[in-house]
Design a protein around this motif. Structure first.
Motif, PDB file in Angstrom:
ATOM      1  N   UNK A   1       0.848  -1.214   0.000  1.00  0.00           N
ATOM      2  CA  UNK A   1       0.000   0.000   0.000  1.00  0.00           C
ATOM      3  C   UNK A   1       0.873   1.250   0.000  1.00  0.00           C
ATOM      4  N   UNK A   2       0.499   2.280  -0.778  1.00  0.00           N
ATOM      5  CA  UNK A   2       1.288   3.522  -0.777  1.00  0.00           C
ATOM      6  C   UNK A   2       1.260   4.240   0.569  1.00  0.00           C
TER       7      UNK A   2
ATOM      8  N   UNK B   1      -5.307  11.665  -5.548  1.00  0.00           N
ATOM      9  CA  UNK B   1      -5.821  11.445  -4.189  1.00  0.00           C
ATOM     10  C   UNK B   1      -6.739  10.226  -4.150  1.00  0.00           C
ATOM     11  N   UNK B   2      -7.641  10.172  -5.117  1.00  0.00           N
ATOM     12  CA  UNK B   2      -8.572   9.032  -5.178  1.00  0.00           C
ATOM     13  C   UNK B   2      -7.800   7.740  -5.418  1.00  0.00           C
ATOM     14  N   UNK B   3      -6.773   7.823  -6.277  1.00  0.00           N
ATOM     15  CA  UNK B   3      -6.028   6.605  -6.606  1.00  0.00           C
ATOM     16  C   UNK B   3      -5.221   6.093  -5.406  1.00  0.00           C
ATOM     17  N   UNK B   4      -4.670   7.012  -4.605  1.00  0.00           N
ATOM     18  CA  UNK B   4      -3.944   6.575  -3.396  1.00  0.00           C
ATOM     19  C   UNK B   4      -4.905   5.802  -2.483  1.00  0.00           C
ATOM     20  N   UNK B   5      -6.088   6.373  -2.267  1.00  0.00           N
ATOM     21  CA  UNK B   5      -7.075   5.709  -1.416  1.00  0.00           C
ATOM     22  C   UNK B   5      -7.487   4.366  -1.999  1.00  0.00           C
ATOM     23  N   UNK B   6      -7.715   4.333  -3.319  1.00  0.00           N
ATOM     24  CA  UNK B   6      -8.160   3.078  -3.932  1.00  0.00           C
ATOM     25  C   UNK B   6      -7.049   2.021  -3.902  1.00  0.00           C
ATOM     26  N   UNK B   7      -5.787   2.449  -4.102  1.00  0.00           N
ATOM     27  CA  UNK B   7      -4.684   1.478  -4.087  1.00  0.00           C
ATOM     28  C   UNK B   7      -4.576   0.821  -2.717  1.00  0.00           C
TER      29      UNK B   7
END
Ligand code: FES
Length: 264
Positions: free
Chosen positions: A57-58, A240-246
């Motif tokens: 996870x990032x 931002x959305x991609x960090x949360x989704x990753x």
């Protein structure tokens, strides 16, 4: 000659001559940022399910501490009364970078403390303190957060490359790709587009010069940063959305809720 006199009329909170739905954007920003803050805080406190197979996870990268951390499970100086999570060491840097970002500042000043709620809409206070006094002067730390963000971005690209390297049951390493590989790649790409479109970076690269075109390489880099900067708001939200989704994707796969589709 006729004398022209202009007067500035103070408006009360929310008072405006605007007839469009000016409240829509600040409301969407408020909901979007609140959702991300709640989710990332919850994910940081979990201290579990942040890695699976070659995925990390990032929010927990680089893995300084933790089960497979470089420096052990937790730092010795961490107070015993405080629950520990490796994400607590990482997240302050990207959070500081976003909090002090020129785009987000404009967005959350409007949506979180109505200063003003939108352009040409009345605000609750009658004085402007600007960002020259404490605490808002701390917004000037943005350029320093940028340095940390670039370092962390390097680790996220490393994680995306590592997501192609799978370990079989005998411990052998193989080149492979799953849906999670694409998710980590998308995350690093979107974060790069956001970070390298930063206003401070644009200034650092050539913007501070009187003649920005002096030096071919720096001018080419300046143009690249300027192009990304044009869509800085979009990159800010997509990343931002991609960090949360990753994080969510790795978490779901690690918990066995989702199955990672392996292409080869
Ligand atoms: Fe947005 Fe620097 S201004 S990241």
């Amino acid at each position: 000659m006729a004398k022209s006199v202009s007067t500035v009329k103070r408006r009360g909170l929310g008072n405006t001559a605007r007839v469009d739905a000016w409240w829509l954007q600040p409301t969407a920003v408020f909901l979007g940022l609140t959702a991300f803050i709640v989710y990332s805080t919850w994910a940081a406190f979990q201290n579990a399910h942040y890695e699976w197979g070659p995925y990390l996870s990032p929010m927990y990268s680089p893995p300084l501490f933790g089960e497979h951390g470089w420096f052990g499970a937790a730092p010795g100086w961490w107070p015993a009364w405080l629950p520990f999570s490796p994400a607590f060491i990482i997240l302050p840097f990207p959070a500081g970078f976003r909090f002090t970002c020129y785009y987000y500042r404009g967005a959350y000043y409007k949506s979180f403390w109505a200063d003003p709620p939108a352009c040409a809409v009345g605000e609750p206070r009658h004085m402007y303190r600007s960002e020259q006094k404490f605490p808002m002067i701390l917004q000037n730390l943005h350029r320093y957060f940028l340095y940390f963000a670039i370092i962390i971005l390097g680790f996220l690209w490393w994680d995306a490359i590592q997501a192609f390297i799978w370990t079989d049951t005998e411990g052998g390493k193989h080149f492979g790709m799953g849906v999670g590989t694409l998710v980590l790649l998308a995350n690093a790409t979107l974060l790069s587009s956001y970070t390298f479109g930063c206003h401070s970076l644009r200034h650092l690269i050539a913007g501070r010069r009187d003649n920005v075109s002096k030096g071919k390489l720096s001018f080419a880099c300046y143009n690249c940063v300027s192009n990304l900067n044009k869509a800085h708001m979009k990159w800010a939200w997509f990343s931002l959305v991609c960090v949360g989704f990753t994080d969510f994707y790795v978490r779901m796969v690690s918990m066995g809720v989702w199955t990672d589709l392996r292409f080869f």
